[in-house]
Design a protein around this motif. Structure first.
Motif, short mmCIF file in Angstrom:
data_model
loop_
_atom_site.label_atom_id
_atom_site.label_comp_id
_atom_site.label_asym_id
_atom_site.label_seq_id
_atom_site.Cartn_x
_atom_site.Cartn_y
_atom_site.Cartn_z
N SER B 314 2.83 32.17 -0.17
CA SER B 314 1.76 32.83 -0.93
C SER B 314 1.58 32.23 -2.32
CB SER B 314 2.07 34.32 -1.04
OG SER B 314 3.25 34.52 -1.79
N TYR B 315 2.61 31.52 -2.82
CA TYR B 315 2.53 30.99 -4.19
C TYR B 315 1.59 29.79 -4.31
CZ TYR B 315 6.59 33.83 -5.43
OH TYR B 315 7.47 34.85 -5.66
N THR B 316 1.06 29.33 -3.19
CA THR B 316 0.05 28.28 -3.29
C THR B 316 -1.30 28.90 -3.68
OG1 THR B 316 -1.05 26.49 -2.15
CG2 THR B 316 -0.36 28.31 -0.81
N TYR B 317 -1.38 30.23 -3.57
CA TYR B 317 -2.60 30.93 -3.97
C TYR B 317 -2.39 31.75 -5.24
CZ TYR B 317 -4.30 29.77 0.63
OH TYR B 317 -4.70 29.08 1.73
N VAL B 318 -1.15 32.22 -5.43
CA VAL B 318 -0.87 33.11 -6.54
C VAL B 318 -0.13 32.32 -7.61
CG1 VAL B 318 0.16 35.30 -7.19
CG2 VAL B 318 -0.55 34.92 -4.83
N GLY B 319 -0.63 32.35 -8.81
CA GLY B 319 -0.03 31.59 -9.89
C GLY B 319 1.25 32.22 -10.44
N LEU B 320 2.28 32.23 -9.59
CA LEU B 320 3.57 32.77 -10.04
C LEU B 320 4.54 31.63 -10.18
CD1 LEU B 320 4.16 35.91 -7.79
CD2 LEU B 320 3.70 35.86 -10.23
N PRO B 321 5.48 31.73 -11.15
CA PRO B 321 6.51 30.69 -11.24
C PRO B 321 7.38 30.67 -9.98
CG PRO B 321 6.87 32.44 -12.87
CD PRO B 321 5.61 32.76 -12.18
N ARG B 322 8.03 29.54 -9.78
CA ARG B 322 8.79 29.34 -8.54
C ARG B 322 9.83 30.43 -8.32
NH1 ARG B 322 12.96 25.40 -7.57
NH2 ARG B 322 12.59 24.64 -9.66
N ALA B 323 10.43 30.89 -9.42
CA ALA B 323 11.49 31.89 -9.28
C ALA B 323 10.95 33.26 -8.93
CB ALA B 323 12.29 31.96 -10.57
N GLY B 324 9.62 33.35 -8.80
CA GLY B 324 9.04 34.61 -8.35
C GLY B 324 8.68 35.54 -9.48
N MET B 325 8.13 36.66 -9.07
CA MET B 325 7.64 37.63 -10.04
C MET B 325 8.78 38.14 -10.91
SD MET B 325 5.30 40.75 -8.97
CE MET B 325 3.62 40.37 -8.70
N SER B 326 9.99 38.19 -10.33
CA SER B 326 11.10 38.79 -11.08
C SER B 326 11.51 37.91 -12.25
CB SER B 326 12.27 39.02 -10.14
OG SER B 326 12.63 37.81 -9.54
N SER B 327 10.98 36.65 -12.32
CA SER B 327 11.32 35.81 -13.45
C SER B 327 10.37 36.04 -14.62
CB SER B 327 11.30 34.34 -13.05
OG SER B 327 9.98 33.96 -12.74
#
Lengths: 115, 878
Positions: B314-327
């Motif tokens: 999903s991160y290819t669509y959502v601009g989240l850092p690699r470590a995920g939302m928790s980062s």
């Protein structure tokens, strides 16, 4: 179990320690042993034995572990600890003194009382 | 213990049998002699110092009592359930969202499918790889056993046998994508490597929905030919209903092997890969990091480096850092905020439980006198609170689950629905956190008040209870709670004020559009995605020509229609959301960040057709659109804000980064024409001329007059006659073009209104509970003061002083919270004065609202206190 005397308050612990001091034994065995060594004169209400056993264990006077009974079934065996031995000796001595004193008191004749 | 007792009874039975009793008789007697097992168990536990186990043991009677209490105190139940039903899902929401995004694709039970992307962690800019990148990665990477590329989801024109064409969301994918997902086709086959070769026959795989709706679920469809875009394609397979990769797609074409290109060149694609067995993200990332991209690769530009990253799909669509939302710090802030909200809700419920429990003080005292220990009483109140919390959590999750299902996502997200792999509904996975939060809630709302009430010598308090007092004093914790209530209310009202202002600005912009938007009909036109580009990613000359021809034919034919007053073409019409760019004036340094401006590419004659003459300079002419460096026209706001009112004509403006970015000459000034502005003064705007055919997709605007929708059928006819393969969007009246945004705004406002309402209701009930208790507890003090001659006004002041102090502290603490919320909403162009105004308004409103609630809560208890006679107070002392 007729002709049995109810045990005195406070003596149950002593009786249990005595029974256990004679050798490793399970709960029901404690009951039988007390009956046996008292010549069938003392009866303990069976369920009431366990709170006393657990209390003594909690106080570190006896120790328990699971083992096999004579019928090869799982049973919990109790044995005296070092502390238990010391305490038993003290209690036994103290009971003897008390019982001697009471025996002496009860055996007094009127003449002795007057003097 | 049970086993030991059982064995004892068994041995005794055996002994009795040996004395000649029958077995059943022996068993009965052994049981009788042993006595009541549970009594001995309890005594045994007590003798081991474990009596508390009995005290806090779970009991169905407590659950029943809890349910009875819920029915008996409906007011409290309503407020508490409401508070927790909102609080518990709110506390869960951030983690639930993060979990939904990290979840593997439904086709990927082993969680091995990943996406590869370019990502600049500093700017948070996500960039797509190109076909050339894919070729390089496919050759070099060993951490993936399969690597696929796809381009989509775009609209493709699919025509059935009757010639009717429908735009369908679809993707061009490599055969490896199908292999990776592993979903078997319903009919025929999926794509294979042979389909990718240049010159291979054109084939298509259909989605289940499309097959059903357009082809009547024809079992013989495989092998037939249908037109996708302009060219006939052979149907080779049909996929099952739940296959909609990558987002919500219904048609799949082979992604053709283009000519071999260098990394960083070729058309843009997305890359997915399946990790080789036994390898994990770290291995793949290490390999990507070690990969040497050519120094000229766009991702290596020194000012904007974008390293390659392996991320969840999903991160290819959502601009989240690699470590995920928790980062993200924001994520933790939201979680904390959710938890604080829940704790405040729990605290208020605690106060209500406290008030209720205090009225049951005699009951508790009597139970205590009958032998219930403190732990037993606390366990009872905890169980009652747990019943309440579990019921609330269940209700809250049920309602949220239903609400998520009922939200018209397609209205919010435009024609694109939410991706098939996003599931925000409730699943079994939400149960553990929900239960955990329910337990936390019950602990705060049940255990704390119970501990407070049962502290000290509860039995000794019976006498006090007999005298009509509970013997309980409120501590500082309740004051803190009221302060938190007030602070949160101020903060949330601040947010509400910000949103309300945002909404008024949007509606105000209706008057700033500059055209009667209600009389305009707008429709988007585009070509089927597979007709647009060559394999190397360049726009085909043919497509430009076709689109230009369509644009010219439509302009001609529509203008000839009596119903149509004028026709305009642009990539965004007034009232639509225009693209934002940073603009730098010529002469400004490279390092200058520039100003955000809105940009539109417009057809020649755009301003004329909208009825607006150029205010200064000149309009575009045909040569402008074809010029190497086209001139631009700016709006009056641009002149004011970017140029500071200086002469605009002849100035140059850059709309891209870099020293060599083209500097467009300003040749004209137009009035403000609705750039979806939400600021009070409007946005600076720049218009660039676009030759026919070069703007794709294009917005066609028609001035029809009142009720423009009546023209829709005729419009469709005309477009179909002009180019049957053109994809026509849904025609909308220009004034309603922002409907999706409105839904969001309305949803947020409604949600916030609910939140504010709940917080205020909680604060009110909490303040009321405390006030009435503290007044009744101070009966004696008030009585003595009255006896000593204190006036009613003085007494009232004494009572209200504490509330006033709580309000003041809460208000002060609410100020930074409100500021934070307001700053979140401020859009980039709004002036700072708006902040101050909103801010004063928010704090004022928040304090007024909570203050009114507090005063209202104080009235009844204060009146009661003022009626207290001195002798009554002294009698109460017993």
């Amino acid at each position: 179990m007729t002709d049995q005397a109810d045990i005195l308050p406070g003596t149950l612990d002593l009786l249990i320690l005595k029974a256990v001091s004679l050798g490793e034994v399970h709960g029901y065995g404690v009951l039988l042993r007390i009956e046996e060594i008292s010549g069938g004169a003392l009866s303990i209400q069976q369920g009431a034995l366990y709170p006393a056993l657990y209390r003594l264990e909690h106080q570190g006077l006896i120790r328990s572990e699971w083992g096999k009974s004579e019928n090869n079934r799982r049973a919990k065996f109790y044995r005296l600890t070092g502390d238990g031995r010391t305490r038993f000796a003290e209690e036994e001595a103290s009971w003897s003194r008390l019982s001697d004193a009471i025996g002496l008191a009860l055996s007094a004749r009127p003449r002795e009382a007057e003097s | 213990m049970r086993e030991e007792f059982r064995e004892h009874i068994r041995m005794r039975t055996e002994d009795l049998v040996r004395t000649g009793l029958t077995r059943s008789e022996a068993e009965r007697r052994a049981h009788r002699e042993f006595g009541h097992v549970e009594t001995h168990r309890a005594a045994a536990r007590a003798s081991r110092g474990l009596a508390w186990v009995d005290q806090i043991r779970f009991s169905w009677i407590d659950v029943k009592l809890g349910l009875r209490m819920m029915v008996k105190h409906p007011g409290l139940t309503l407020v508490a359930v409401f508070a927790l039903a909102v609080g518990i899902p709110t506390g869960m929401a951030p983690a639930h969202l993060a979990e939904a995004l990290d979840r593997p694709l439904p086709e990927d039970p082993d969680n091995r499918i990943r996406a590869i992307r370019f990502w600049n962690s500093g700017s948070g800019i996500l960039a797509l790889p190109t076909w050339g990148d894919f070729l390089l990665l496919r050759d070099e990477l060993e951490a993936f056993d399969l690597l696929g590329a796809y381009a989509g989801s775009e609209r493709y024109n699919v025509a059935s046998e009757d010639g009717r064409a429908t735009p369908v969301l679809g993707a061009e994918v490599t055969a490896s994508v199908f292999a990776m997902l592993g979903t078997p086709p319903l009919l025929g086959r999926t794509l294979d490597a042979a389909d990718e070769r240049p010159g291979a026959p054109d084939v298509v795989v259909l989605g289940h929905d499309l097959w059903h709706s357009r082809f009547g679920a024809d079992p013989g469809i495989v092998g037939t030919t249908l037109r996708v875009g302009r060219d006939p394609h052979t149907v080779v397979g049909v996929m099952p209903a739940d296959f909609r990769f990558p987002l919500d797609d219904r048609v799949w074409l082979p992604l053709r092997d283009g000519p071999s290109t260098e990394a960083g060149e070729g058309r843009q694609v997305r890359i997915v890969g399946r990790l080789a067995r036994g390898l994990d993200d770290r291995d793949a990332q290490a390999e990507l990091t070690a990969l040497q991209l050519p120094p000229t690769h766009p991702s290596r530009v020194s000012t904007d480096p974008r390293p390659l990253e392996v991320v969840p799909f999903s991160y290819t669509y959502v601009g989240l850092p690699r470590a995920g939302m928790s980062s993200l710090p924001e994520y933790h802030f939201m979680r904390l905020l959710g938890l604080v909200l829940l704790l405040v809700a729990c605290g208020n419920v605690a106060m209500l439980v406290f008030a209720r429990t205090a009225t049951r003080f005699r009951e508790l005292a009597v139970r205590s006198a009958l032998g219930a220990g403190r732990a037993r009483l606390v366990a009872q109140v905890f169980t009652e609170a747990l019943v309440l919390a579990v019921a609330s959590a269940g209700l809250g999750i049920f309602v949220v689950d239903r609400a998520v299902g009922a939200v018209p996502w397609h209205l919010i997200a435009g024609e694109m629905s939410i991706p098939y792999w996003v599931d925000l509904g409730a699943s079994a996975a939400v149960l553990p956190p929900a239960l955990a939060l329910a337990v936390v809630s019950a602990t705060v709302a049940g255990v704390l008040p119970a501990l407070f009430i049962t502290r000290g010598d509860i039995r000794g308090s019976i006498r006090a209870a007999e005298a009509g007092r509970s013997g309980i004093r409120f501590g500082g914790g309740t004051s803190a709670l009221i302060v938190a209530d007030v602070a949160l209310a101020v903060g949330v009202i601040g947010f509400g004020v910000g949103i309300a202002r945002h909404m008024t600005r949007i509606s105000a912009s209706d008057e700033m559009v500059g055209i009667p938007a209600r009389e305009y009909l707008a429709v988007e036109l585009r070509l089927s995605a597979n007709e647009l580009t060559e394999a190397d990613g360049t726009r085909t000359g043919e497509a430009v020509e076709r689109f230009a021809a369509l644009q010219e034919t439509l302009a001609e034919r529509l203008t000839a229609e009596p119903a149509v007053r004028s026709v305009v073409f642009a990539d965004a019409l007034p009232r639509m959301n225009h693209r934002s760019r940073r603009a730098r004036l010529d002469g400004e340094l490279e390092a200058e960040p520039g100003r955000w401006v809105r940009v539109a590419r417009v057809d020649i004659g755009f301003f004329d057709a909208l009825g607006h003459a150029v205010l200064a300079g000149r309009d575009f002419d045909r040569s402008d659109a074809e010029a190497e460096l086209p001139p631009v026209i700016v709006n009056t706001v641009f002149v004011e804000e970017v140029l500071g009112g200086e002469e605009p004509l002849g100035r140059r403006v850059r709309l891209a980064y870099g020293e060599d970015a083209p500097a467009h000459e300003i040749v004209g000034v137009v009035p403000h024409l609705g750039l979806n502005t939400v600021s009070r003064t409007g946005d600076p705007g720049v218009y660039i001329p676009g030759a026919p055919g070069t703007i794709h997709p294009i917005q066609l605007g028609m001035h029809i007059g009142p009720d423009p929708e009546r023209f829709v059928p005729r419009l469709r006819e005309i477009v179909a006659e002009s180019d049957p393969s053109a994809i026509v969007g849904t025609p909308v009246v220009l004034s309603r073009v922002q409907q999706g945004d409105w839904y969001i705004v309305i949803a947020i406002t409604a949600g916030l209104g609910l939140l504010v309402g709940i917080l205020l209701a909680l604060a009110a009930s909490g303040i009321y509970a405390i006030m009435s208790f503290s007044v009744s507890e101070r009966t004696r003090e008030i009585g003595i003061r009255a006896a000593l001659g204190a006036s009613r006004a003085e007494l009232a002041r004494t009572i209200l002083r504490r509330t006033a102090a709580q309000l003041a502290v809460g208000g002060l603490l609410g100020i930074p919270l409100a500021t934070f919320f307001l700053l979140q909403i401020q859009d980039q162009n709004a002036g700072s004065d708006a902040t101050t105004e909103s801010f004063v308004l928010a704090v004022g409103l928040g304090l007024a609202a909570t203050g009114a609630v507090a005063l209202f809560s104080c009235v009844a208890p204060t009146r009661r206190a003022l009626r207290i006679e001195a002798n009554e107070a002294l009698r109460a002392e017993g």
